[in-house]
Each structure stands twice: as C-alpha cells, then as structure tokens.
Design a protein around this motif. Structure first.
Motif, PDB file in Angstrom:
ATOM      1  N   TYR A  89      -4.722   2.899   5.568  1.00 57.03           N
ATOM      2  CA  TYR A  89      -4.825   3.402   4.187  1.00 57.03           C
ATOM      3  C   TYR A  89      -5.768   4.608   4.130  1.00 57.03           C
ATOM      4  O   TYR A  89      -5.491   5.598   3.435  1.00 57.03           O
TER       5      TYR A  89
ATOM      6  N   PRO B   9       1.199   3.636   4.072  1.00 57.92           N
ATOM      7  CA  PRO B   9       0.344   4.723   4.566  1.00 57.92           C
ATOM      8  C   PRO B   9       0.621   5.068   6.026  1.00 57.92           C
ATOM      9  O   PRO B   9       0.387   6.199   6.459  1.00 57.92           O
TER      10      PRO B   9
ATOM     11  N   LEU C 287       0.814  -1.216   0.000  1.00 52.16           N
ATOM     12  CA  LEU C 287       0.000   0.000   0.000  1.00 52.16           C
ATOM     13  C   LEU C 287       0.850   1.270   0.000  1.00 52.16           C
ATOM     14  O   LEU C 287       0.323   2.373   0.144  1.00 52.16           O
TER      15      LEU C 287
END
Length: 434
Positions: free
Chosen positions: A129, A35, A32
C-alpha cells in the motif's frame, strides 16, 4: 494511535504464527484497490543471501539516479527499515498511517473463514500500500519472507525474479529434501518472467528448470549464462570479474566480505543487465561499479570495531555457518578466533555448532530474549566434546572482553539475525575505553 501502539499491534499478530497461503493477501489487495498492480518489482527469494542481493540491486539502481523501495526482513537496527526508500527507513508517522489503514481490514478479515492476517502478512500489505499509493517509487526490490510459493509477497508480478540458493532451512514448512524446498522457492517464478539463479546443486537446479520451463520463463544461471572470474579476497573485501551475456565487468570491488557475496553481487548485476536490456532502465557501467563498491548490508560479516576485532555475522543456518567458516579461514588464518553463538531452537543446531567448534579457538554459547531462541542447556547438550563455554549474561561478557581482549584477537558474534540485532543495539549503548 502513536508509533508504539502501532508497533505493539503489529507484533501482536505474532500470536497467529505462520499461515502459508495467499488467500488472505489476495483479500487485502482487493480491499486496498490492488496497490501491487501499481508498482514495478524485482522479487528475490532463496535460502541465504537475499538481503545482500536486495542491497546490491538497490544501490546500483540508486547510483544511476533511481528512487528504489525495498522490503526486507528481519530488521537489524530498527523495525521501520523493513520498508525503506533509497536505504532510508520510513518514518514513524508513516508507519502509524499504514497501521491505521490495515487495522480495520485485519479486523474485518478476522471475522471471515480465512481468519486474521499474520504479522508478516500485515507488514507485506503495509509495504504494498505504501509504494502503491503513499510513496510511489521507480521500482521496489522485494525480499521473500519464507519459501516463495505461499509467501505473502508472492501476490506481486515482478519484472524479474531472483533465487539466490537452496538450503535445508525451515524444513518443517518447506519440505525435508532439496527438491521439495527448491519447488517452494521456485514458486515465485511467473509466466514469461525471467529468473536469475545462483544455485549450484544439480537436484535443485533441475527442479527450478522444470518450474521455469512450465512457465516459459528464461533462466540466467551463475556458471552458465554468467561467469565469475579472477576472484581474490583483499583488505577492502572481494574483487572479481563478471561476464554476462550483455557485458564483461573487470575488477569489480565490493566491501562485503566472503565468497558468497561475490555470488550475490553477480546475481544483482545480471538482474540490472536484464532491466537495462528489456525495460530501458538507464544504468551505465560506472553505476554498476559504484553501486557494487558502495553496497552495505548490516549484520553480514560486519566489523563493529578493530582493536580488538569485533565482527557480527547473521549465519543463522547450516549454509550460513559454512560460508562464515570459509571467510574466517581466509581472513584470519593466524589470529586467535573467539566465537559467541546464539540460535533459534527450530534450526539444525548440532551440525552448525560442530562446524563452529572446528573453526574457533574458543567457542562460547548463550541465549537471548526471543520466543524461539534455543536455551544454553539445549545448545550445550548438542556439543559432544563439551568444549564450549556457557555465557549466562552475554552483555556483561561482551563488555568485559572488549576491555580486556588483546588487540590481535578476533571475536565473531554469530547465529540468529534476531540475536545480531540485539548485539548491534547493545553495542551502540556501551562506551569503549581501552
């Protein structure tokens, strides 16, 4: 995918149970684009009081004009509240967006030697996220799920950590002694990052101090660096004075009831003081007073109605029951107290029920629709005097008691937070007409 489909997929991860460790979270954070590195955090662990402390910190910062994200568990009124901004749960649409982002990763991870992520790991990844890329905020106050060292939230690097207290909970996972559990809780302490602690047990404090010392982390402890003075319980809640290394706050007032809530508020204020002193958070004295007074946390000695008095309290372990008993004695010394209890089968139920028997004029036990819920027969077999009463259908029983109870009676519904969540949802559906 719609909201219900997203929620069903998330809950479907429960089949994987608990899988302590950070490898799966670290794998997802890498995918991801990290984050967790884009957000400021306060990290709050401990056995009891985490949620209330999160709410105190959030409300004080919000009073000062900051936009504050929170991550809490379990939920009381709706699932989305686990990820909230300024106390408002994220929308169904945002939940779907996050699920769509995480599902492909979960499926890919499932094919690796690490195995698929658990429900809590999925929700933690969704939270990180969300605040990292979808809705950045000024700061996120993040509650530990279970333990600390191997909890999925422990991939963050906070500005300050908080450990509320240490109790004998989740012993099959965290350890069978206070020092063992304290070591797991102290796992959230990061190198050079201070920790604010509310623990009073010397054996636990020693363990936390050892971990903090090894990581060069300064400790701020209730009773040492900060002191609570002049505490009195009043009609509104609790009033007290707090002395910190930075300031003295006289006659603070909180509407959250119970001596333990004074400790939770003190931890939150000390956390705010540190953020002010070392990270330039602009929080004035008036914001602290306003935030402490306006803090609300559902399911913690929460009054749902006044005639008769109906209170719900998520006292889900021995320490919680002890605090509840203390609060009942102070608040209702002369009234007849009825208690309805439902708990989880993996908790130390026998001493919890014995304590409730001592404090209740009438003790009722029931069960609810949850995989880990203890059955009525299981609970009743733990009470030697057999003075408790079975309640097969708690919804019908509650409705009847509300309509027939005397106005000076007190009904306390307690036990698992999952049960309290069901009670609150049911209470919203019934019409009270006495």
């Amino acid at each position: 995918m719609n909201y219900n489909e997203a929620l069903n997929w998330i809950h479907g991860r429960l089949r994987l149970g608990m899988k302590p460790g950070l490898k799966r979270m670290e794998w997802m954070m890498e995918k991801l684009d990290h984050p967790e590195r884009r957000t400021k955090f306060v990290h709050i662990g401990g056995t009891n009081g985490k949620g209330s402390t999160v709410s105190f910190v959030r409300t004080i910062l919000q009073s000062a004009g900051y936009e504050v994200g929170t991550f809490t568990s379990p939920y009381i009124e709706q699932f989305n509240e686990r990820i909230s901004v300024n106390g408002v749960p994220i929308s169904d649409e945002e939940m779907v967006l996050l699920a769509k982002k995480i599902i492909p990763l979960a499926e890919e991870l499932e094919k690796t030697e690490l195995g698929g992520p658990t429900e809590f790991e999925v929700i933690t990844a969704m939270c990180l996220y969300y605040f990292g890329y979808v809705h950045p905020v000024d700061i996120v106050v993040m509650e530990v799920g279970l333990g600390g060292r191997f909890d999925s939230t422990n991939v963050i690097h906070p500005l300050v950590s908080v450990i509320t207290n240490i109790g004998m909970d989740h012993v099959n996972i965290l350890g069978h002694t206070i020092p063992e559990i304290a070591f797991e809780k102290a796992g959230i302490i990061k190198v050079g990052t201070p920790v604010v602690i509310g623990e009073q047990k010397e054996v636990a404090i020693q363990t936390i101090e050892d971990v903090a010392s090894s990581r060069k982390a300064k400790i701020y402890q209730i009773g040492r660096e900060m002191k609570v003075l002049d505490h009195v319980s009043n009609v509104e809640g609790e009033q007290f004075t707090l002395v910190t290394p930075f300031k003295t706050y006289s006659h603070l007032q909180t509407t959250l009831k119970g001596t333990h809530q004074v400790g939770n508020a003190a931890l939150a204020i000390m956390t705010i003081e540190y953020l002010k002193a070392y990270y330039a958070f602009l929080v004035d004295e008036e914001h602290v007073y306003e935030g402490v007074k306006n803090t609300y946390w559902p399911g913690r000695f929460e009054e749902l109605m006044s005639e008769p008095t109906l209170i719900v309290d998520g006292a889900h372990n021995q320490e919680g029951i002890d605090s509840l008993a203390d609060t009942i004695k102070k608040r209702f010394p002369k009234q007849k107290v009825n208690i309805l209890f439902a708990g989880l089968g993996d908790k130390p139920l026998k001493p919890m029920l014995e304590k409730l028997e001592d404090i209740a004029d009438s003790l009722y036990i029931t069960t609810f629709d949850f995989p880990r819920a203890a059955g009525i027969q299981d609970l009743h077999s733990l009470i030697e005097s057999s003075s408790a009463t079975y309640v097969e259908e708690w919804k019908a029983w509650l409705t009847d008691l509300i309509h027939t109870g005397k106005n000076d009676d007190v009904l306390i519904i307690t036990g698992s937070l999952y049960f309290i969540s069901e009670v609150k949802q049911y209470f919203q559906t019934i019409k009270i007409s006495k």
